[in-house]
Design an enzyme around this catalytic site. Structure first.
Site, PDB file in Angstrom:
ATOM      1  NE  ARG A   1      58.467  56.420  71.767  1.00 22.46           N
ATOM      2  CZ  ARG A   1      57.404  55.646  72.048  1.00 22.46           C
ATOM      3  NH1 ARG A   1      56.722  55.144  71.151  1.00 22.46           N
ATOM      4  NH2 ARG A   1      57.074  55.569  73.299  1.00 22.46           N
TER       5      ARG A   1
ATOM      6  CD  GLN B   1      48.523  57.243  81.227  1.00 20.36           C
ATOM      7  OE1 GLN B   1      47.667  56.959  80.271  1.00 20.36           O
ATOM      8  NE2 GLN B   1      48.542  58.108  81.954  1.00 20.36           N
TER       9      GLN B   1
ATOM     10  CG  ASP C   1      60.153  56.774  80.650  1.00 22.62           C
ATOM     11  OD1 ASP C   1      60.119  56.161  81.808  1.00 22.62           O
ATOM     12  OD2 ASP C   1      59.766  57.946  80.216  1.00 22.62           O
TER      13      ASP C   1
ATOM     14  CG  HIS D   1      49.955  52.205  78.326  1.00 22.35           C
ATOM     15  ND1 HIS D   1      49.664  53.443  78.200  1.00 22.35           N
ATOM     16  CD2 HIS D   1      49.045  51.503  78.685  1.00 22.35           C
ATOM     17  CE1 HIS D   1      48.769  53.548  78.483  1.00 22.35           C
ATOM     18  NE2 HIS D   1      47.990  52.462  78.605  1.00 22.35           N
TER      19      HIS D   1
ATOM     20  CB  CYS E   1      58.124  30.632  66.834  1.00 22.32           C
ATOM     21  SG  CYS E   1      57.834  32.235  66.280  1.00 22.32           S
TER      22      CYS E   1
ATOM     23  N   GLY F   1      51.365  65.017  84.552  1.00 22.67           N
ATOM     24  CA  GLY F   1      51.516  64.826  83.066  1.00 22.67           C
ATOM     25  C   GLY F   1      50.986  63.886  82.189  1.00 22.67           C
TER      26      GLY F   1
ATOM     27  CG  ASN G   1      49.107  68.612  82.587  1.00 18.77           C
ATOM     28  OD1 ASN G   1      49.617  69.289  81.317  1.00 18.77           O
ATOM     29  ND2 ASN G   1      48.591  67.365  82.204  1.00 18.77           N
TER      30      ASN G   1
HETATM   31  C1  BJW Z   1      53.511  68.158  81.091  1.00 20.35           C
HETATM   32  C2  BJW Z   1      54.875  68.362  80.879  1.00 20.35           C
HETATM   33  C3  BJW Z   1      55.756  68.631  81.872  1.00 20.35           C
HETATM   34  C4  BJW Z   1      53.936  68.285  79.103  1.00 20.35           C
HETATM   35  N1  BJW Z   1      55.213  68.302  83.200  1.00 20.35           N
HETATM   36  N2  BJW Z   1      53.084  67.600  82.313  1.00 20.35           N
HETATM   37  C5  BJW Z   1      36.966  54.123  76.327  1.00 20.35           C
HETATM   38  C6  BJW Z   1      36.632  55.389  75.449  1.00 20.35           C
HETATM   39  C7  BJW Z   1      37.321  55.521  74.463  1.00 20.35           C
HETATM   40  C8  BJW Z   1      37.987  54.793  73.928  1.00 20.35           C
HETATM   41  C9  BJW Z   1      38.500  53.590  74.696  1.00 20.35           C
HETATM   42  C10 BJW Z   1      37.889  53.397  75.921  1.00 20.35           C
HETATM   43  N3  BJW Z   1      38.369  52.222  76.291  1.00 20.35           N
HETATM   44  C11 BJW Z   1      39.183  51.818  75.287  1.00 20.35           C
HETATM   45  C12 BJW Z   1      39.510  52.720  74.261  1.00 20.35           C
HETATM   46  C13 BJW Z   1      40.205  52.333  73.067  1.00 20.35           C
HETATM   47  C14 BJW Z   1      41.655  53.016  73.315  1.00 20.35           C
HETATM   48  C15 BJW Z   1      41.661  54.645  73.828  1.00 20.35           C
HETATM   49  O1  BJW Z   1      41.772  54.844  74.928  1.00 20.35           O
HETATM   50  N4  BJW Z   1      41.458  55.303  72.861  1.00 20.35           N
HETATM   51  C16 BJW Z   1      41.451  56.682  73.220  1.00 20.35           C
HETATM   52  C17 BJW Z   1      42.648  57.879  72.551  1.00 20.35           C
HETATM   53  C18 BJW Z   1      39.976  57.464  72.424  1.00 20.35           C
HETATM   54  N5  BJW Z   1      42.556  52.366  74.470  1.00 20.35           N
HETATM   55  C19 BJW Z   1      43.172  51.082  73.919  1.00 20.35           C
HETATM   56  O2  BJW Z   1      43.148  50.814  72.680  1.00 20.35           O
HETATM   57  C20 BJW Z   1      43.840  50.385  75.334  1.00 20.35           C
HETATM   58  N6  BJW Z   1      43.279  49.077  75.057  1.00 20.35           N
HETATM   59  C21 BJW Z   1      42.180  48.647  75.276  1.00 20.35           C
HETATM   60  O3  BJW Z   1      41.286  49.453  75.911  1.00 20.35           O
HETATM   61  O4  BJW Z   1      41.792  47.279  75.346  1.00 20.35           O
HETATM   62  C22 BJW Z   1      40.533  46.724  75.423  1.00 20.35           C
HETATM   63  C23 BJW Z   1      40.014  46.642  74.027  1.00 20.35           C
HETATM   64  C24 BJW Z   1      40.702  45.676  73.241  1.00 20.35           C
HETATM   65  C25 BJW Z   1      40.188  45.744  71.811  1.00 20.35           C
HETATM   66  C26 BJW Z   1      39.231  46.465  71.496  1.00 20.35           C
HETATM   67  C27 BJW Z   1      38.612  47.487  72.454  1.00 20.35           C
HETATM   68  C28 BJW Z   1      39.045  47.350  73.810  1.00 20.35           C
HETATM   69  C29 BJW Z   1      45.166  50.488  74.970  1.00 20.35           C
HETATM   70  C30 BJW Z   1      45.877  51.650  75.117  1.00 20.35           C
HETATM   71  C31 BJW Z   1      47.304  51.570  74.798  1.00 20.35           C
HETATM   72  C32 BJW Z   1      48.102  52.912  74.753  1.00 20.35           C
HETATM   73  N7  BJW Z   1      49.276  52.600  74.294  1.00 20.35           N
HETATM   74  C33 BJW Z   1      50.116  54.005  74.150  1.00 20.35           C
HETATM   75  C34 BJW Z   1      51.354  53.612  73.338  1.00 20.35           C
HETATM   76  C35 BJW Z   1      52.332  52.700  74.304  1.00 20.35           C
HETATM   77  C36 BJW Z   1      53.617  52.299  73.720  1.00 20.35           C
HETATM   78  C37 BJW Z   1      54.414  53.199  73.211  1.00 20.35           C
HETATM   79  O5  BJW Z   1      54.986  54.254  74.159  1.00 20.35           O
HETATM   80  O6  BJW Z   1      54.660  53.440  72.010  1.00 20.35           O
HETATM   81  O7  BJW Z   1      50.074  54.507  75.550  1.00 20.35           O
HETATM   82  S1  BJW Z   1      49.548  55.372  73.264  1.00 20.35           S
HETATM   83  C38 BJW Z   1      49.976  56.473  74.220  1.00 20.35           C
HETATM   84  O8  BJW Z   1      48.994  57.460  74.973  1.00 20.35           O
HETATM   85  C39 BJW Z   1      50.926  55.904  75.285  1.00 20.35           C
HETATM   86  C40 BJW Z   1      50.800  56.650  76.558  1.00 20.35           C
HETATM   87  O9  BJW Z   1      51.079  55.809  77.674  1.00 20.35           O
HETATM   88  C41 BJW Z   1      49.170  57.058  76.675  1.00 20.35           C
HETATM   89  C42 BJW Z   1      48.687  58.286  77.351  1.00 20.35           C
HETATM   90  O10 BJW Z   1      49.474  59.419  77.039  1.00 20.35           O
HETATM   91  P1  BJW Z   1      49.745  60.420  77.908  1.00 20.35           P
HETATM   92  O11 BJW Z   1      50.877  59.857  78.898  1.00 20.35           O
HETATM   93  O12 BJW Z   1      48.788  61.155  78.679  1.00 20.35           O
HETATM   94  O13 BJW Z   1      50.713  61.461  77.072  1.00 20.35           O
HETATM   95  P2  BJW Z   1      50.181  62.730  76.147  1.00 20.35           P
HETATM   96  O14 BJW Z   1      51.310  63.129  75.232  1.00 20.35           O
HETATM   97  O15 BJW Z   1      48.794  62.448  75.745  1.00 20.35           O
HETATM   98  O16 BJW Z   1      49.849  64.069  77.130  1.00 20.35           O
HETATM   99  C43 BJW Z   1      51.248  64.340  77.812  1.00 20.35           C
HETATM  100  C44 BJW Z   1      50.698  65.426  78.974  1.00 20.35           C
HETATM  101  O17 BJW Z   1      51.679  65.917  79.655  1.00 20.35           O
HETATM  102  C45 BJW Z   1      49.863  66.654  78.263  1.00 20.35           C
HETATM  103  O18 BJW Z   1      48.655  66.822  79.184  1.00 20.35           O
HETATM  104  C46 BJW Z   1      50.795  67.896  78.662  1.00 20.35           C
HETATM  105  O19 BJW Z   1      50.178  69.005  78.950  1.00 20.35           O
HETATM  106  C47 BJW Z   1      51.589  67.151  79.817  1.00 20.35           C
HETATM  107  N8  BJW Z   1      53.013  67.883  79.939  1.00 20.35           N
HETATM  108  N9  BJW Z   1      54.927  68.423  79.620  1.00 20.35           N
HETATM  109  C48 BJW Z   1      54.044  67.992  83.314  1.00 20.35           C
HETATM  110  N10 BJW Z   1      56.900  69.183  81.798  1.00 20.35           N
HETATM  111 ZN    ZN Z   2      58.098  33.782  68.462  1.00 25.11          ZN
END
Ligand code: BJW
Ligand code: ZN
Length: 247
Positions: free
Chosen positions: A71, A103, A106, A121, A155, A193, A219
């Protein structure tokens, strides 16, 4: 859609403290895959969301490291698109405080020129020690003969990892708190998005709606907020943002 474009343009033109809240769809037109897109080539059989976890890294650090290397290659090769540039040009205008809450990992908002980008993130182009040694370092490719992932040089024990937030990990509280403050202070939120399913990030858009902020969404697919938005622009960010943002 012309009427909606005009309505959105008028809302952002009047805004003094707009907030842009962006997700992977913001960079999709740059060529960076979203999370809910299937990967291609060697990675086609993996779900990116399954690899973006601490559990996956503990189980198979080499696989997860290589996924991030792949990536990083995409992020290096691609560049900010017309949507990022429109947002950066909008920030240059007098009398307006623009906050970008992203979020995305990049770094394209900063590269395009937005100065206030809150990266919820993390940043994929940085590494840190998996066990918490202080310091964040520019991403380096492991040297010939070095283990993958590389060993932390501080470390000498734990491995490095990308400086991103995985599922189950806490977001940086200071960044999240600044983001919440920006939402409280904003007059318009433009959501671009994001599928709106990952929390606590998605809670920022919920908060904007609860506070009665003017709300625009861009979106091609509806999200949990599309029905509640003042203006929902169904289309691609790189095409719509340049039309609604005065440059
Ligand atoms: C276009 C387009 C174009 C296409 N123009 N648009 C409450 C309820 C339920 C669950 C939870 C909650 N609170 C916390 C949770 C747990 C969890 C969570 O949310 N889970 C759900 C999935 C159910 N959250 C966490 O774990 C977070 N931490 C946390 O809560 O800590 C407290 C805690 C700790 C311990 C125990 C419990 C709680 C951390 C979340 C970290 C997310 N990390 C990632 C990876 C980052 C690193 C990497 O890049 O590898 O972040 S996951 C991934 O999802 C990434 C993104 O930032 C994030 C969001 O995704 P995004 O940006 O929405 O992308 P897509 O692909 O989903 O959508 C793309 C969109 O674009 C679509 O709508 C398309 O239609 C659109 N699109 N082309 C405009 N041209
Ligand atoms: Zn270290």
């Amino acid at each position: 859609m012309t009427a909606e474009i005009d309505q959105a343009r008028s809302l952002v033109a009047q805004a003094k403290r707009p907030v842009f809240f962006t997700g992977a769809g913001m960079s999709a037109d740059s060529g960076v895959p979203t999370f809910r897109d299937a990967l291609t080539g060697l990675w086609a059989k993996y779900d990116p969301l399954q690899l973006a976890t601490g559990e996956a890294f503990a189980r198979d650090p080499e696989l997860v490291w290589n996924f991030y290397e792949y990536r990083r290659g995409i992020v290096r090769k691609c560049a900010p698109n017309a949507g990022h540039h429109a947002m950066a040009a909008f920030e240059q205008q007098e009398g307006r405080l623009v906050t970008v809450i992203t979020q995305n990992v990049d770094g394209y908002h900063q590269l395009a020129g937005n100065r206030l980008a809150l990266c919820l993130h993390g940043n994929i182009m940085e590494d840190r020690c998996h066990c918490g040694c202080p310091g964040v370092f520019p991403a380096t490719e492991p040297c010939e003969g070095e283990p993958v992932p590389p060993i932390c040089r501080t470390c000498g024990y734990r491995t490095m990892r990308p400086n991103v937030v995985w599922f189950g990990e806490m977001l940086d509280e200071a960044v999240l708190s600044k983001a919440r403050d920006a939402v409280h202070d904003c007059d318009v939120m433009v959501v671009v998005g994001t599928s709106g399913v990952v929390y606590p990030a998605a809670g920022l858009a919920d908060l904007a709606l609860q506070l009665g902020k003017r709300f625009i969404e861009i979106n091609p697919e509806p999200s949990p907020w599309s029905d509640a938005a003042d203006v929902y622009l169904r289309g691609r960010s790189s095409e719509i943002l340049p039309q609604i943002l005065p440059g």
